[in-house]
Design a protein around this motif. Structure first.
Motif, PDB file in Angstrom:
ATOM      1  N   ALA A  40      26.029 -61.371  34.728  1.00 25.74           N
ATOM      2  CA  ALA A  40      24.972 -60.906  35.637  1.00 25.74           C
ATOM      3  C   ALA A  40      25.266 -61.700  36.952  1.00 25.74           C
ATOM      4  CB  ALA A  40      23.726 -61.278  35.071  1.00 25.74           C
ATOM      5  N   PRO A  41      24.666 -61.193  38.150  1.00 25.30           N
ATOM      6  CA  PRO A  41      25.129 -61.856  39.429  1.00 25.30           C
ATOM      7  C   PRO A  41      24.513 -63.432  39.256  1.00 25.30           C
ATOM      8  CG  PRO A  41      24.015 -59.806  39.747  1.00 25.30           C
ATOM      9  CD  PRO A  41      24.130 -59.865  38.491  1.00 25.30           C
ATOM     10  N   VAL A  76      16.883 -73.559  37.839  1.00 28.64           N
ATOM     11  CA  VAL A  76      18.074 -72.608  38.269  1.00 28.64           C
ATOM     12  C   VAL A  76      17.666 -71.287  38.676  1.00 28.64           C
ATOM     13  CG1 VAL A  76      20.004 -71.610  37.281  1.00 28.64           C
ATOM     14  CG2 VAL A  76      19.915 -73.986  36.955  1.00 28.64           C
ATOM     15  N   ALA A  77      16.512 -70.655  38.071  1.00 32.42           N
ATOM     16  CA  ALA A  77      16.063 -69.263  38.501  1.00 32.42           C
ATOM     17  C   ALA A  77      15.566 -69.516  39.838  1.00 32.42           C
ATOM     18  CB  ALA A  77      15.401 -68.978  37.289  1.00 32.42           C
ATOM     19  N   ALA A  78      14.896 -70.629  39.921  1.00 31.80           N
ATOM     20  CA  ALA A  78      14.143 -70.554  41.371  1.00 31.80           C
ATOM     21  C   ALA A  78      15.110 -70.906  42.342  1.00 31.80           C
ATOM     22  CB  ALA A  78      13.040 -71.755  41.266  1.00 31.80           C
ATOM     23  N   GLN A  79      16.177 -71.756  42.071  1.00 38.80           N
ATOM     24  CA  GLN A  79      16.913 -71.987  42.970  1.00 38.80           C
ATOM     25  C   GLN A  79      18.265 -70.912  43.449  1.00 38.80           C
ATOM     26  OE1 GLN A  79      19.518 -75.658  42.183  1.00 38.80           O
ATOM     27  NE2 GLN A  79      21.362 -74.479  42.506  1.00 38.80           N
ATOM     28  N   ASP A  80      18.159 -69.866  42.450  1.00 38.03           N
ATOM     29  CA  ASP A  80      19.107 -68.629  42.659  1.00 38.03           C
ATOM     30  C   ASP A  80      17.868 -67.338  43.007  1.00 38.03           C
ATOM     31  OD1 ASP A  80      21.367 -69.954  42.078  1.00 38.03           O
ATOM     32  OD2 ASP A  80      22.112 -68.244  40.798  1.00 38.03           O
ATOM     33  N   THR A  81      16.891 -67.689  43.277  1.00 36.25           N
ATOM     34  CA  THR A  81      15.873 -66.752  43.791  1.00 36.25           C
ATOM     35  C   THR A  81      15.812 -65.392  42.777  1.00 36.25           C
ATOM     36  OG1 THR A  81      17.160 -65.722  45.250  1.00 36.25           O
ATOM     37  CG2 THR A  81      15.810 -67.593  46.114  1.00 36.25           C
ATOM     38  N   ILE A  82      15.837 -65.797  41.760  1.00 29.96           N
ATOM     39  CA  ILE A  82      15.565 -64.867  40.498  1.00 29.96           C
ATOM     40  C   ILE A  82      14.549 -64.866  39.741  1.00 29.96           C
ATOM     41  CG2 ILE A  82      17.965 -64.128  40.355  1.00 29.96           C
ATOM     42  CD1 ILE A  82      17.825 -65.736  37.710  1.00 29.96           C
ATOM     43  N   ASP A  83      13.771 -65.746  40.152  1.00 28.51           N
ATOM     44  CA  ASP A  83      12.339 -66.478  39.332  1.00 28.51           C
ATOM     45  C   ASP A  83      11.446 -65.277  39.538  1.00 28.51           C
ATOM     46  OD1 ASP A  83      12.312 -67.350  42.015  1.00 28.51           O
ATOM     47  OD2 ASP A  83      10.816 -68.876  41.593  1.00 28.51           O
ATOM     48  N   GLY A  84      11.199 -64.577  40.721  1.00 23.84           N
ATOM     49  CA  GLY A  84      10.260 -63.646  41.012  1.00 23.84           C
ATOM     50  C   GLY A  84      10.571 -62.247  40.628  1.00 23.84           C
ATOM     51  N   THR A  85      11.862 -62.009  40.233  1.00 22.50           N
ATOM     52  CA  THR A  85      12.314 -60.630  39.941  1.00 22.50           C
ATOM     53  C   THR A  85      12.532 -60.823  38.435  1.00 22.50           C
ATOM     54  OG1 THR A  85      14.596 -61.006  40.347  1.00 22.50           O
ATOM     55  CG2 THR A  85      13.316 -59.882  41.790  1.00 22.50           C
ATOM     56  N   GLY A  86      12.660 -61.762  37.892  1.00 22.12           N
ATOM     57  CA  GLY A  86      12.682 -61.897  36.324  1.00 22.12           C
ATOM     58  C   GLY A  86      14.354 -62.357  35.938  1.00 22.12           C
ATOM     59  N   TYR A  87      14.303 -63.017  34.665  1.00 23.06           N
ATOM     60  CA  TYR A  87      15.473 -63.606  34.467  1.00 23.06           C
ATOM     61  C   TYR A  87      15.334 -63.749  32.848  1.00 23.06           C
ATOM     62  CZ  TYR A  87      12.902 -68.102  34.567  1.00 23.06           C
ATOM     63  OH  TYR A  87      12.251 -69.096  34.371  1.00 23.06           O
ATOM     64  N   ARG A  88      16.367 -63.950  32.165  1.00 27.69           N
ATOM     65  CA  ARG A  88      16.416 -64.136  30.914  1.00 27.69           C
ATOM     66  C   ARG A  88      17.260 -65.664  30.316  1.00 27.69           C
ATOM     67  NH1 ARG A  88      18.847 -59.143  28.253  1.00 27.69           N
ATOM     68  NH2 ARG A  88      16.868 -58.494  28.450  1.00 27.69           N
ATOM     69  N   ALA A 104      25.389 -77.173  22.375  1.00 27.88           N
ATOM     70  CA  ALA A 104      24.114 -76.390  22.503  1.00 27.88           C
ATOM     71  C   ALA A 104      23.973 -76.020  23.869  1.00 27.88           C
ATOM     72  CB  ALA A 104      22.669 -77.156  22.302  1.00 27.88           C
ATOM     73  N   HIS A 105      23.709 -74.913  24.468  1.00 28.54           N
ATOM     74  CA  HIS A 105      23.352 -74.575  25.920  1.00 28.54           C
ATOM     75  C   HIS A 105      22.608 -73.133  26.113  1.00 28.54           C
ATOM     76  CE1 HIS A 105      26.972 -72.365  23.998  1.00 28.54           C
ATOM     77  NE2 HIS A 105      26.835 -71.327  24.997  1.00 28.54           N
ATOM     78  N   ALA A 106      21.928 -73.105  27.164  1.00 26.24           N
ATOM     79  CA  ALA A 106      21.191 -71.856  27.402  1.00 26.24           C
ATOM     80  C   ALA A 106      21.997 -71.283  28.468  1.00 26.24           C
ATOM     81  CB  ALA A 106      19.761 -72.522  27.895  1.00 26.24           C
ATOM     82  N   HIS A 107      21.858 -69.791  28.494  1.00 24.36           N
ATOM     83  CA  HIS A 107      22.608 -68.856  29.371  1.00 24.36           C
ATOM     84  C   HIS A 107      21.266 -68.543  30.319  1.00 24.36           C
ATOM     85  CE1 HIS A 107      26.616 -68.084  27.435  1.00 24.36           C
ATOM     86  NE2 HIS A 107      25.907 -68.589  26.551  1.00 24.36           N
ATOM     87  N   VAL A 108      21.217 -68.761  31.542  1.00 25.94           N
ATOM     88  CA  VAL A 108      20.205 -68.031  32.498  1.00 25.94           C
ATOM     89  C   VAL A 108      20.908 -66.986  33.205  1.00 25.94           C
ATOM     90  CG1 VAL A 108      18.782 -68.689  34.461  1.00 25.94           C
ATOM     91  CG2 VAL A 108      19.523 -70.529  32.860  1.00 25.94           C
ATOM     92  N   LEU A 109      20.288 -65.768  32.997  1.00 26.31           N
ATOM     93  CA  LEU A 109      20.751 -64.600  33.468  1.00 26.31           C
ATOM     94  C   LEU A 109      20.038 -63.738  34.196  1.00 26.31           C
ATOM     95  CD1 LEU A 109      22.122 -63.810  29.887  1.00 26.31           C
ATOM     96  CD2 LEU A 109      23.728 -63.851  31.928  1.00 26.31           C
ATOM     97  N   GLY A 110      20.380 -63.382  35.404  1.00 29.88           N
ATOM     98  CA  GLY A 110      19.464 -62.394  36.191  1.00 29.88           C
ATOM     99  C   GLY A 110      20.176 -61.950  37.367  1.00 29.88           C
ATOM    100  N   GLY A 111      19.335 -61.228  38.308  1.00 23.92           N
ATOM    101  CA  GLY A 111      19.908 -60.535  39.562  1.00 23.92           C
ATOM    102  C   GLY A 111      20.155 -59.228  39.417  1.00 23.92           C
ATOM    103  N   ARG A 112      19.936 -58.621  38.089  1.00 25.64           N
ATOM    104  CA  ARG A 112      20.068 -57.218  37.906  1.00 25.64           C
ATOM    105  C   ARG A 112      19.136 -56.861  36.690  1.00 25.64           C
ATOM    106  NH1 ARG A 112      22.601 -56.269  33.186  1.00 25.64           N
ATOM    107  NH2 ARG A 112      24.080 -57.934  32.415  1.00 25.64           N
ATOM    108  N   GLY A 113      19.165 -55.642  36.622  1.00 24.70           N
ATOM    109  CA  GLY A 113      18.148 -55.209  35.468  1.00 24.70           C
ATOM    110  C   GLY A 113      18.741 -55.626  34.079  1.00 24.70           C
TER     111      GLY A 113
END
Length: 119
Positions: A40-41, A76-88, A104-113
């Motif tokens: 994702a972006p 990270v979501a806020a830093q990449d400005t995807i917190d308002g549109t949604g992220y996984r 252990a690791h978390a993937h933060v994905l967003g910037g597209r549907g």
């Protein structure tokens, strides 16, 4: 031993600086860096600096560090400005779920549907 760096672990080597990564944020307990094969972006991995093989092991052994990973995912979501549109936030646990690095690791994905269900 759980929590201790593992010499054959890719993510432990990123934490130590032996392998380069595009780090976007670091705290006392976590490191967040861009995935080298983004799906994702925005695709950032947030890892604990301590080595635990998966999210469940981390949560049982170090619940505060597990919370730190989730907190950093939100940062990270806020830093990449995807917190308002949604992220996984995705934790793959076990090879059958697609986990390929057993730290252990978390993937933060967003910037597209992001369709549901995934996979």
């Amino acid at each position: 031993m759980a929590g201790e760096p593992q010499p054959d672990c890719l993510f432990c080597k990123i934490v130590s600086g032996d392998i380069p990564a595009t780090v976007v944020h670091e705290t006392e307990t976590t490191v967040a860096f861009r995935d080298i094969n983004p799906q994702a972006p925005t695709h950032v991995l947030v890892i604990p600096k301590a080595h635990y093989p998966d999210a469940q092991t981390l949560a049982v052994a170090e619940p505060q560090i597990a919370a730190d990973v989730l907190n950093e995912a939100g940062r990270v979501a806020a830093q990449d400005t995807i917190d308002g549109t949604g992220y996984r936030i995705v934790f793959n646990t076990g090879s059958g779920a697609g986990q390929t690095v057993f730290h252990a690791h978390a993937h933060v994905l967003g910037g597209r549907g992001l369709n549901w269900p995934p996979g």
